[in-house]
Design an enzyme around this catalytic site. Structure first.
Site, PDB file in Angstrom:
ATOM      1  CB  CYS A 205      19.727  12.835  -0.553  1.00 48.07           C
ATOM      2  SG  CYS A 205      18.142  13.173  -1.307  1.00 48.07           S
TER       3      CYS A 205
ATOM      4  CG  ASP B 259       6.190  -1.549  -6.410  1.00 46.00           C
ATOM      5  OD1 ASP B 259       5.251  -2.019  -7.068  1.00 46.00           O
ATOM      6  OD2 ASP B 259       6.099  -1.298  -5.197  1.00 46.00           O
TER       7      ASP B 259
ATOM      8  NE  ARG C  99      -2.832  -0.126   6.170  1.00 45.32           N
ATOM      9  CZ  ARG C  99      -2.329  -0.373   4.966  1.00 45.32           C
ATOM     10  NH1 ARG C  99      -1.804   0.611   4.247  1.00 45.32           N
ATOM     11  NH2 ARG C  99      -2.337  -1.592   4.475  1.00 45.32           N
TER      12      ARG C  99
ATOM     13  N   GLY D  90      -1.319  -4.756  -4.681  1.00 44.11           N
ATOM     14  CA  GLY D  90      -2.484  -5.445  -4.145  1.00 44.11           C
ATOM     15  C   GLY D  90      -2.223  -6.183  -2.838  1.00 44.11           C
TER      16      GLY D  90
ATOM     17  CB  SER E 163       0.704  -2.385   5.457  1.00 48.48           C
ATOM     18  OG  SER E 163       1.472  -2.680   4.315  1.00 48.48           O
TER      19      SER E 163
ATOM     20  CB  CYS F 185      16.369   1.245  -4.448  1.00 46.14           C
ATOM     21  SG  CYS F 185      14.594   1.484  -4.163  1.00 46.14           S
TER      22      CYS F 185
ATOM     23  CB  CYS G 126      -3.631   2.560  -2.303  1.00 47.13           C
ATOM     24  SG  CYS G 126      -2.792   1.160  -3.104  1.00 47.13           S
TER      25      CYS G 126
END
Length: 432
Positions: free
Chosen positions: A383, A333, A165, A97, A153, A311, A52
């Site tokens: 790209c 982010d 995970r 989170g 996820s 993006c 993470c």
């Protein structure tokens, strides 16, 4: 924190001065529209994924044990975001989170504030990114009634998913995710799969893809490569203090080497290319038109002369920002560091920060800071150097700023471009 910087200092590395000037020759035709990923519960999470990139924000941003955007600030954010959007459809994104830790009542309050302040003639939509652990009938009833789009996820079948995970106590999470999927299907809730591709699951492309499509019936998949420099918990992107930046293809540029620039769980770039090619072949032969894979759909759109749909493959960025539980707004982010803090909604309007010269320069630098190696690449317009946060190695000529995933993407585009061009020709001919 970089030496000499304060919490309120924001630098824009590798940005030529001309991008900060009124030079219309290099400016994109920006629209007022922008998007914010809200993290009202901060980095708090109920599982402990070893790869993470966000859990460490609890310490980095000095977040309290139970971070939570209070209701007054939440309402202020919702009003500000609505007022900052010119388009008819206003989309709120809730992430972490793990946002479900805030509880259903918190999200009921979100809906209340949205309805209270929704302008006449506007539509408001919500999406929620979750690990699925807390999803139950009550959550699904709420999500269904309020038309939430869910991003779930999941990294593949059980043994693959549970490799990284895991819960805080080290227990697997796969069965809980499968329970969440069962609940989502029971309530007919649309959900997409987010797969984080790391050094382990990258070796099982078909196992992952066919499990998601055949076994789970998922029709939209987002593959996100895991790339984290070893110092990502302390150093902001493009602020590395390491003078020994390796060249592309060197042992030090790959995961697993004792002197590697990246974490061991980062995906090997060549494995990433093979992963994409393998799934692309399966997709183009069997699932074209029925399954949407973000990278493939975007590449096809770009070949047809349309803008990138994501993006990371766009010529410019800076239109997808992130807001933390305390109202701090960041450039992206993946750039939630003091060096990229734009301000706080308690004292500044969202639009003023999101459309500021500072943020415009951040977005423009995606193109303007590309090394010569990229500018000469035949795949440049597919790209655009991918995400700037991954530009952590040197080109074969030693120039800084090459994307870590370059060799993988080049391999994929060399393989897929002729096929996509043929498909684009068929689609355009059929349309005409």
């Amino acid at each position: 924190m970089v030496k000499g910087l304060t919490k309120d200092t924001v630098l824009l590395p590798n940005i030529p001065l001309k991008t900060a000037q009124k030079d219309n020759s290099v400016k994109p035709k920006y629209k007022r529209r922008f998007h914010v990923m809200a993290k009202p519960g901060g980095a708090k999470c109920n599982i402990d994924c070893k790869y993470c990139f966000y859990l460490h924000k609890e310490k980095l941003l000095h977040q309290p044990k139970q971070p939570k955007m209070d209701y007054d600030l939440l309402e202020k954010y919702i009003v500000d975001y609505i007022n900052s959007q010119d388009n008819q459809n206003i989309v709120f994104s809730w992430q972490g989170g793990e946002p479900t830790l805030l509880g259903i009542d918190y999200f009921r309050k979100i809906i209340f504030f949205q309805e209270k302040h929704k302008p006449t003639g506007k539509n408001i939509y919500n999406d929620l990114q979750t690990n699925g652990v807390l999803i139950n009938d009550e959550w699904c009833k709420f999500l269904s009634e309020n038309n939430f789009l869910v991003g779930l996820s999941i990294d593949g079948p059980e043994k693959i998913h549970d490799y990284y995970r895991i819960s805080k106590s080290g227990k697997p999470t796969f069965k809980k995710v499968m329970q969440a999927i069962s609940k989502l299907n029971k309530f007919n809730i649309k959900f997409n799969a987010l797969v984080t591709v790391n050094n382990f699951n990258v070796k099982y492309p078909l196992d992952i893809y066919r499990f998601l499509v055949n076994d789970l019936g998922i029709t939209y998949i987002q593959f996100t490569p895991c790339v984290e420099p070893k110092q990502f918990k302390e150093e902001a992107p493009q602020f590395s203090s390491d003078p020994n930046v390796p060249k592309i293809g060197s042992d030090e540029s790959l995961p697993g080497h004792p002197m590697s620039i990246v974490t061991n769980w980062s995906v090997n770039p060549d494995d990433w290319g093979f992963f994409l090619k393998t799934i692309f072949t399966e997709w183009i032969n069997n699932d074209l038109g029925t399954v949407l894979v973000n990278l493939f759909e975007s590449a096809l759109a770009q070949i047809m002369g349309k803008p990138s749909q994501i993006c990371v493959m766009s010529e410019f960025c800076g239109k997808a920002l992130a807001i933390e539980h305390n109202g701090d707004l960041y450039s992206c982010d993946h750039f939630v560091y003091d060096e990229y803090k734009l301000g706080n909604i308690k004292s500044h309007k969202l639009a003023d920060m999101a459309l500021s010269v500072r943020q415009e320069a951040f977005g423009m630098s995606k193109r303007e800071s590309l090394p010569v190696f990229c500018r000469k690449c035949p795949h440049l317009k597919l790209c655009w150097g991918e995400c700037p946060k991954n530009r952590i190695i040197r080109t074969p000529d030693g120039e800084l700023g090459l994307n870590y995933l370059c060799s993988g993407f080049r391999d994929f585009f060399e393989y897929s471009t002729p096929i996509l061009k043929g498909l684009a020709h068929i689609l355009q001919t059929h349309k005409s």
